[in-house]
Design an enzyme around this catalytic site. Sequence first.
Site, short mmCIF file in Angstrom:
data_model
loop_
_atom_site.label_atom_id
_atom_site.label_comp_id
_atom_site.label_asym_id
_atom_site.label_seq_id
_atom_site.Cartn_x
_atom_site.Cartn_y
_atom_site.Cartn_z
N CYS B 327 0.81 -1.22 0.00
CA CYS B 327 0.00 0.00 0.00
C CYS B 327 0.85 1.27 0.00
CB CYS B 327 -0.95 0.02 1.19
SG CYS B 327 -2.33 -1.11 1.00
N CYS B 385 -2.79 -30.36 -2.92
CA CYS B 385 -2.36 -29.19 -2.15
C CYS B 385 -1.40 -29.63 -1.04
CB CYS B 385 -3.56 -28.47 -1.55
SG CYS B 385 -3.09 -27.07 -0.51
N CYS B 500 15.04 8.91 -5.91
CA CYS B 500 13.66 8.44 -5.89
C CYS B 500 13.13 8.76 -4.50
CB CYS B 500 13.57 6.95 -6.21
SG CYS B 500 14.37 5.91 -4.99
#
Lengths: 86, 547
Positions: B327, B385, B500
Amino acid sequence: MSCEVLVLYFAKSAELADVRSEHISVAQRTTSEQLWEEIVSRHPRLAALRNHVLLAVRQEYIAIGDQLLLLQPGDEVAIIPPISGG
Amino acid sequence: MFAAVDTKHQDLLIQNLENILNKIKQNKTPLINESFQQFLNTKNGYLVSSLVSEFLEFFSLGFTLAVFQPGTGTQVHGPDRGNLAQDLGIVENENTRDGPLLLEVMKRCQNSNSREDGSSDSSLPVLHNLVTELPLLEAKTSLSNEAILRYSRQLVLPELGVKGQLNLSKSSVLIVGCGGLGCPLAQYLAAAGIGRLGLLDYDVVEINNLHRQVLHGENRQGIPKSLSAATALKQLNSGVEYICYNLILTPKIALELIQQYDIIADCSDNVPTRYLVNDACVLTGKPLVSASALRMEGQLTVYNYHGSPCYRCLFPVPPPAETVTNCSDGGVLGVVPGIMGCLQALEVLKIASGLGTSFGQFMLMFDALEGRFRNIRLRPKNQNCAVCGANPTIRVLQDYEAFCGSSASDKCRTLHLLSKEERISAQEYKKILDEQVPHLLVDVRPPVEVDICHLPHSIYITLDKLERKNLDCLNHLNRKLLEGKQITDEEMSFPVYVICKLGNDSQKAVKILQELSGKELGVLLAKDITGGLMAWSNKVDPTFPQY
């Protein structure tokens, strides 16, 4: 026989393909592997996501492999990488 | 001074003062001890003594200060009230002038306590730093009148009814992550009257959380998120039991913790935790209501419930760490996790009340930009799995950070691609600017971040375009290099500094520029600025924004 399907790119795949959706022409009878390879040939950067995406055709999970698909014009193909944000 | 005092009172006072005078004369114990003197020399000590002085003066008792005035330098008549009020940030009005300033200070404490706590019950939620065995949740057989009134609007739903409500009250839910998903989820579960809510988060509240993590607040910055969430939830429903875990979910504690809850909600923000929670749910047989959100998209699935697949059935191998966006890098519109957290609450409530879920074999995809929801029908459980298949190879929890090649947090990791010689600090770059050394500054962030803030003399080429060797960009860079070389020695490698946000992408860009130097590009000497623009803000220019 080829037909035109709508490919939807979500999350990271949209970023790597630099497009959110597009119409592509593919063979009507194809394996899910061939369909994936066709998409990767258009967007080579997607190759990194193999084994890390859900491939869905007509909103249904398809394992990438030798499963035979019979595509109809206008079918929706979705490339869905998991997202992990919260 | 003694306006309404009777003679007896005066006599008593004089007697007291005489006693004190005698003590002073005998001088057995120093009146002004060292710790008092030290305290008075601090800002807070000065404020406290000023508040006491003001209090006594307010009631015309300033003369009593005479006892410790000599030798301490404290004024009998302290600073005037106006200055003191200003120092304490108290804005005076008609009401405040009716009492001493100490009263205002006390009122502020009381206000902040009630803001923190809210409920009439003054006990704060307890913060757990380790997993302890919880007592069994008591199963109620009937609803109290209070509960009937509180939950009446959902009780009259035939789908829920008294039975469903009682089921909720005896259910416990563990929320892994009290962030953008966990906040709305916890809020609706608490409001609906779930019995016990475990709130787990390792992080503290920061101002950049508040756009999406809506249970927290400005006045709880720096407080553990689990505690902050419980504080807000208690105001909403004090009848729910809140257990706050201020810890990272690790393989060591996951099973012990998860087996104590009926339903697990994954609201985490990173890949290793998602695999860990999944495996722990499979091993303990718990339903996992899992949601995630990023940018303008959300996903929701219920794993390991009545034969539904697990996370590993769908994603047996974690994505390479460099293809995962978090995020803080990717951004997220707050309402998107808000919507996903609400949907997650709905599925938890359906499972807890006994209605069952709609997403056992579907993934709900929310496309916020298009305003579309899609239900993708999933595969059934994968018999091969590794954790939930017929012959599972995973029988104990693993090292998930190693498995995923990333850390169990959404904090940006620090890359180390370049040597010390290939990097300069923000301060060193400031010196280059001050000395007007000819150079190019290349900012490789996406345009949306450049719009937030940038250094005025930068040229902008995104890392993405550099990676693709975008021709327009390379031409642009070459033109700038030629311009620069006209004022320096043409043979010299022209200095190019790359910047940056945090100094990770800039390292990747330097690697690319080094490859291109003398080939696609003119000869250049590329270095990056360690720590990026955030270091510039921290170390050089505090007025430069942080994001």
